[in-house]
Scaffold this active site. Structure first.
Site: not given
Length: 482
Positions: A247, A281, A461
C-alpha cells in the site's frame, strides 16, 4: 520516560541497546525507549515464527477467533492508555487516537468472525463418482512492515487477517512510532496467542534490513509506506517466490462540480485534507473545481481551513496536530518552498509555526495553494502534510482527466447533485477507492482497500479480498466409487 520491552517467542525482552521515542509536539525529551534489536535477534524472531506457525496452522479456527476476540476486548478495555501512547509518539489528536484504537479492535473482531466462515468451495467434476473441492490454507511466515502515520490501525489491518487464517508473523513497526504496535502485540499475547506466532522487531532499519528482508523462511511481505521503499523491496524479491502486498503513495483528488452543495463540500474536503495533519495515504491533496464556482468555493475552503486550531494532540481543543517528526516537517516545508518557487500562491497558511513552545515541535500551518498548474511538483508529487492545492477546470471531462493525470490511483471523490455525473465519475476515475459526496478517507474494515497504478499491488487489504494474499488455494478430488 519509560523502557518498553518487545515480544520475541512469547517473551517480553530487552537488549541493553535503546532507541528513544519522541513526542513531535515537543522534541526536547523522549517519552519512552524501545530495544534496538540486532540482526541475530531478527533471525531468532524468524526461528520463533517458524515454530509458532507449525502450532498455529493446526489450531482450530474457533480458537483463533477466540484469541482475536479477546484481544479486541483488551484493546477496548485499555483504550485510554493506548490512545495516549498513539498521541504521544505520533502527535495526532486524542480523538483521532481513540478512533484508531477502536478501529484496530474492530479489525480483530471482523477477522475473528471471518475465520469461522467457510474456507473452500465444492465444485462439479466431469469424472463419475468424484467429489471435488477447494480449500484455503495459510501460506506461512509473513513479514509485516507498518508506517508511522497510522501506527496502530495499520498493523491491526495487516495482522488480523493473516493470524485469523493461521499464519505467523514477524512485525516491524516504524522506528519513530513503535509503542502503538506493541500495545496490539500485548493484547494478542495476553489473549493467549501461542508463543512465536507474533514476534515484534524493534530496531534501526539500516542495521537489520538484510536479516529482516532476506530470511529464506519468509512467504509474504505486507508493507505500507513510500513508493521508493516499496519498490526497493519489490526488486529485492524479484527472484524469490515471496508474495508482496504494497500500500504505497497517493495523490488523491476531490472534484467539486458546479451543482455541488459548496459549503458541505468545503467542510468535507477540509476534514479529508487536514485530519492527522494530512498524514493519511487517502488524504485529499488536490481539489479540482469547475470554473463557474471556483472563486466562491475557494473562498469557502479558505474560511474553513482558517477555523482549524493548531496544537498538541493531548489538548482536547486541538483540531490540527503537529507533523509526526522533524524529517517529515522539513520535507513538507521544502515541498511548500518549491511550490511557491514554481509560481503557486499561498491563499492561507504556509510555512512553519515556531511561536512559543512550538519552536520545539514539528508544526506546519494548514496551507491552501492557488494558481497551481498541472506541471508543478506540488500537483504531481505526494506531499504528506497539511497542504491542499486547488485548480479550476472547464467541465466534467477536464475534471476526470485531471484526476487521472497521475502516476497514482488510490482515492478520489466527487461532489455533485447529479446522479448521472456521479456514476460517470465512478466508471471513469482510475482509482481503487471512489467516494461520492464523501471524503477520500474513511473506509471501514469490511470494505476492500487498495489503489491502482503506483499506489499499490495486485493484493488488496481489508474485507475478504485480503484472503487472496494470506492464503493459498488447494484443489482436491476424491473418487468414492468402486
Amino acid at each position: 520516560m519509560r523502557n518498553v520491552e518487545t515480544l520475541l517467542g512469547g517473551e517480553w525482552v530487552t537488549t541493553g541497546d535503546w532507541i528513544d521515542v519522541h513526542d513531535p509536539a515537543d522534541l526536547r525529551a523522549p517519552v519512552a525507549r524501545i530495544p534496538a534489536l540486532s540482526a541475530k535477534d531478527v533471525t531468532r524472531a524468524y526461528d520463533h515464527a517458524e515454530r509458532g506457525f507449525a502450532v498455529w496452522k493446526r489450531t482450530s479456527p474457533f480458537e483463533r477467533a477466540r484469541v482475536l476476540t479477546e484481544a479486541a476486548r483488551l484493546l477496548r478495555e485499555r483504550l485510554g492508555t493506548v490512545a495516549a501512547d498513539v498521541t504521544a509518539e505520533n502527535g495526532k489528536t486524542l480523538a483521532e487516537a481513540r478512533g484508531e484504537a477502536g478501529k484496530a479492535a474492530d479489525f480483530l473482531d471482523y477477522y475473528a468472525a471471518l475465520s469461522r466462515q467457510g474456507y473452500g468451495t465444492l465444485l462439479h467434476d466431469a469424472r463419475p463418482d468424484t467429489r471435488t473441492h477447494t480449500q484455503r490454507e495459510p501460506i506461512g511466515v509473513i513479514l509485516v512492515v507498518s508506517p508511522w502515520n497510522d501506527p496502530l490501525i495499520t498493523p491491526a489491518r495487516k495482522l488480523a487477517p493473516l493470524l485469523a487464517t493461521g499464519n505467523a508473523a514477524v512485525f516491524k513497526p516504524a522506528t519513530d512510532t513503535p509503542l502503538s504496535g506493541l500495545h496490539l502485540a500485548r493484547a494478542l499475547h495476553d489473549a493467549g496467542l501461542p508463543a512465536g506466532v507474533l514476534n515484534v522487531v524493534t530496531g534501526r532499519t539500516r542495521e537489520i534490513e538484510e536479516a529482516l528482508l532476506d530470511d529464506p523462511r519468509i512467504t509474504g511481505i505486507t508493507f505500507t509506506g513510500s513508493n521508493e521503499v516499496g519498490n526497493t523491496i519489490r526488486r529485492r524479491l524479484a527472484d524469490r517466490n515471496v508474495r508482496f502486498q504494497g500500500e504505497l503513495g497517493g495523490k488523491n483528488a476531490s472534484v467539486v462540480l458546479k451543482d455541488a452543495d459548496l459549503p458541505s463540500a468545503a467542510r468535507t474536503i477540509v476534514a479529508a485534507a487536514f485530519g492527522q495533519a494530512g498524514q493519511r495515504c487517502t488524504a485529499t491533496s488536490r481539489v479540482i473545481v469547475e470554473r463557474p464556482v471556483h472563486e466562491e468555493f475557494t473562498r469557502l475552503l479558505v474560511a474553513e481551513v482558517e477555523t482549524l486550531r493548531l496544537g498538541p494532540g493531548s489538548d482536547p481543543s486541538t483540531t490540527l496536530c503537529p507533523l509526526a517528526g522533524p524529517r517529515q516537517r522539513d520535507q513538507v516545508l521544502a515541498d511548500l518552498e518549491r511550490a511557491v518557487g514554481e509560481g503557486a500562491r499561498v491563499l492561507t497558511g504556509g510555512g512553519a509555526d515556531t511561536e512559543g513552545d512550538r519552536a520545539h515541535g514539528c508544526w506546519v500551518r494548514p496551507t491552501v495553494l492557488g494558481d497551481v498548474t498541472p506541471d508543478m511538483a506540488v500537483w504531481r508529487d505526494e506531499v504528506f502534510g497539511p497542504v491542499l492545492a486547488v485548480r479550476a477546470v472547464e467541465d466534467f471531462a477536464q475534471a476526470v482527466e485531471a484526476v487521472n493525470d497521475s502516476v497514482y490511483g488510490l482515492a478520489a471523490a466527487v461532489f455533485t447533485r447529479d446522479i448521472g455525473a456521479a456514476h460517470r465519475f465512478v466508471d471513469e476515475a482510475e482509482c481503487g477507492q471512489i467516494a461520492v459526496n464523501h471524503p477520500t478517507p474513511g473506509w471501514d474494515v469490511h470494505l476492500p482497500f487498495g489503489g491502482f497504478h503506483d499506489s499499490g499491488t495486485g493484493y488488496k487489504e481489508q474485507g475478504d479480498e485480503v484472503l487472496r494474499f494470506s492464503t493459498r488455494v488447494k484443489t482436491v478430488a476424491v473418487h468414492f466409487g468402486a
